[in-house]
Design a protein around this motif. Sequence first.
Motif, PDB file in Angstrom:
ATOM      1  N   ALA A 137       3.572   0.129  -2.341  1.00  0.00           N
ATOM      2  CA  ALA A 137       4.217   0.504  -1.073  1.00  0.00           C
ATOM      3  C   ALA A 137       3.477   0.013   0.167  1.00  0.00           C
ATOM      4  O   ALA A 137       3.946   0.216   1.282  1.00  0.00           O
ATOM      5  CB  ALA A 137       4.416   2.011  -1.018  1.00  0.00           C
ATOM      6  N   PHE A 140       5.699  -4.567   1.536  1.00  0.00           N
ATOM      7  CA  PHE A 140       7.132  -4.251   1.683  1.00  0.00           C
ATOM      8  C   PHE A 140       8.031  -5.221   0.916  1.00  0.00           C
ATOM      9  O   PHE A 140       9.108  -4.843   0.469  1.00  0.00           O
ATOM     10  CB  PHE A 140       7.503  -4.156   3.170  1.00  0.00           C
ATOM     11  N   THR A 143       7.886  -3.916  -2.577  1.00  0.00           N
ATOM     12  CA  THR A 143       8.616  -2.648  -2.594  1.00  0.00           C
ATOM     13  C   THR A 143      10.116  -2.907  -2.689  1.00  0.00           C
ATOM     14  O   THR A 143      10.831  -2.251  -3.464  1.00  0.00           O
ATOM     15  CB  THR A 143       8.315  -1.845  -1.310  1.00  0.00           C
ATOM     16  N   GLU A 144      10.591  -3.883  -1.920  1.00  0.00           N
ATOM     17  CA  GLU A 144      12.029  -4.164  -1.926  1.00  0.00           C
ATOM     18  C   GLU A 144      12.476  -4.634  -3.317  1.00  0.00           C
ATOM     19  O   GLU A 144      13.543  -4.258  -3.792  1.00  0.00           O
ATOM     20  CB  GLU A 144      12.366  -5.187  -0.830  1.00  0.00           C
ATOM     21  N   TYR A 165       0.712   6.401   5.160  1.00  0.00           N
ATOM     22  CA  TYR A 165       0.770   5.345   6.171  1.00  0.00           C
ATOM     23  C   TYR A 165       0.059   5.856   7.413  1.00  0.00           C
ATOM     24  O   TYR A 165       0.098   7.059   7.719  1.00  0.00           O
ATOM     25  CB  TYR A 165       2.222   5.002   6.503  1.00  0.00           C
ATOM     26  N   HIS A 170       4.984   1.255   9.951  1.00  0.00           N
ATOM     27  CA  HIS A 170       5.065   1.205   8.482  1.00  0.00           C
ATOM     28  C   HIS A 170       6.038   2.260   7.961  1.00  0.00           C
ATOM     29  O   HIS A 170       6.813   2.013   7.034  1.00  0.00           O
ATOM     30  CB  HIS A 170       3.676   1.383   7.872  1.00  0.00           C
ATOM     31  N   HIS A 173       9.509   0.965   8.685  1.00  0.00           N
ATOM     32  CA  HIS A 173       9.901  -0.092   7.750  1.00  0.00           C
ATOM     33  C   HIS A 173      10.314   0.524   6.400  1.00  0.00           C
ATOM     34  O   HIS A 173      11.359   0.194   5.837  1.00  0.00           O
ATOM     35  CB  HIS A 173       8.725  -1.065   7.567  1.00  0.00           C
ATOM     36  N   MET A 174       9.485   1.454   5.920  1.00  0.00           N
ATOM     37  CA  MET A 174       9.808   2.096   4.632  1.00  0.00           C
ATOM     38  C   MET A 174      11.100   2.903   4.740  1.00  0.00           C
ATOM     39  O   MET A 174      11.932   2.881   3.820  1.00  0.00           O
ATOM     40  CB  MET A 174       8.631   2.977   4.190  1.00  0.00           C
ATOM     41  N   LEU A 177      14.049   0.708   4.272  1.00  0.00           N
ATOM     42  CA  LEU A 177      14.274   0.338   2.865  1.00  0.00           C
ATOM     43  C   LEU A 177      14.865   1.511   2.076  1.00  0.00           C
ATOM     44  O   LEU A 177      15.730   1.335   1.219  1.00  0.00           O
ATOM     45  CB  LEU A 177      12.963  -0.129   2.219  1.00  0.00           C
TER      46      LEU A 177
END
Length: 308
Positions: A137, A140, A143-144, A165, A170, A173-174, A177
Amino acid sequence: MNTKTTIAGLEFPSYICNASGPNDATLDELHVLGSSGSSAIVMKSCTIEPRSGNAEPRYARLPYGAIQSMGLPNLGYRAYGEFAPLLQSYGKPIVASIAGLSVEDYRVMVDTFQESDVDLIEVNLSCPNIEGKPQVAYDFEQTEKVLSVVSRSGTKPVGVKLPPYFDYVHQQHMAELIEKYQISFVTCINSVGNVLVIDPEKETPILKPKKGFGGLSGSYIKPIALANVRAFYNLLGDKISIFGVGGIQSGVDAFEFLLAGADVVQVGTIFEKEGPACFGRIEKELVDILIAKGYHSVADAKGRLKFL
Ligand code: DHB
């Protein structure tokens, strides 16, 4: 006092459960959790093949928590799929935790657990203790790739266990997703990875694996955990459920996570230290606080952090 709550629409009979990690790798240990006050049975993060884990010493209690570098000792994912039907009679959610060493591992394990008797699938994107395998994680792109395979199949809710994080971009961004791949819950946070504790007498690290670098847990990390829970609550609100984890050892700690927005809290370090009595104790302490403050239920207080 009603402490029932839900994660991804699934009912949890109370607010406190175990965290994936200590004392949840064998069938005997999972039966202990079934009989305990834990509101769920969360299993040890598993890999495709059984693993004995890293060299000892790999776990050490510290004044305010613990450091560990266990290295994913577990019986292999097939065993946990077989244990699930044997644990159903406890009448509480069964949570599988998967820790792939590749994207393909995640795909195989999630597909298998989708066809099993577990209720939730926690995808661990944050194990810090495998040499040469960075925490997913923190990358990214990787992670994707994992999210694209774990979100594809089945009807059982899938969530992600995240590392801490330290910057809002961050978490943003997570969160993007998580929305894109329709992830149902987050578990915030895993241990703070790759810290170093030194024994000044021996002039060595206190752990053997990874030249002493390991994951930090317990009270040391509570403010970091609270910040991550709150950030994801702010970013995703009711679109996801949140397991709060990191330094919860009392009802006051659980109450703070409730104010931050956690739907359920998980306890690891205090469970390792105190044993299964911790679940009922923390739950009772939380209920006493809620009553004293005039809340009628856990749901009543969720996310209700006030501002100065
Ligand atoms: C281990 C540690 C973790 O923090 C985790 O998320 C999974 C596994 C371990 O070392 O076994």
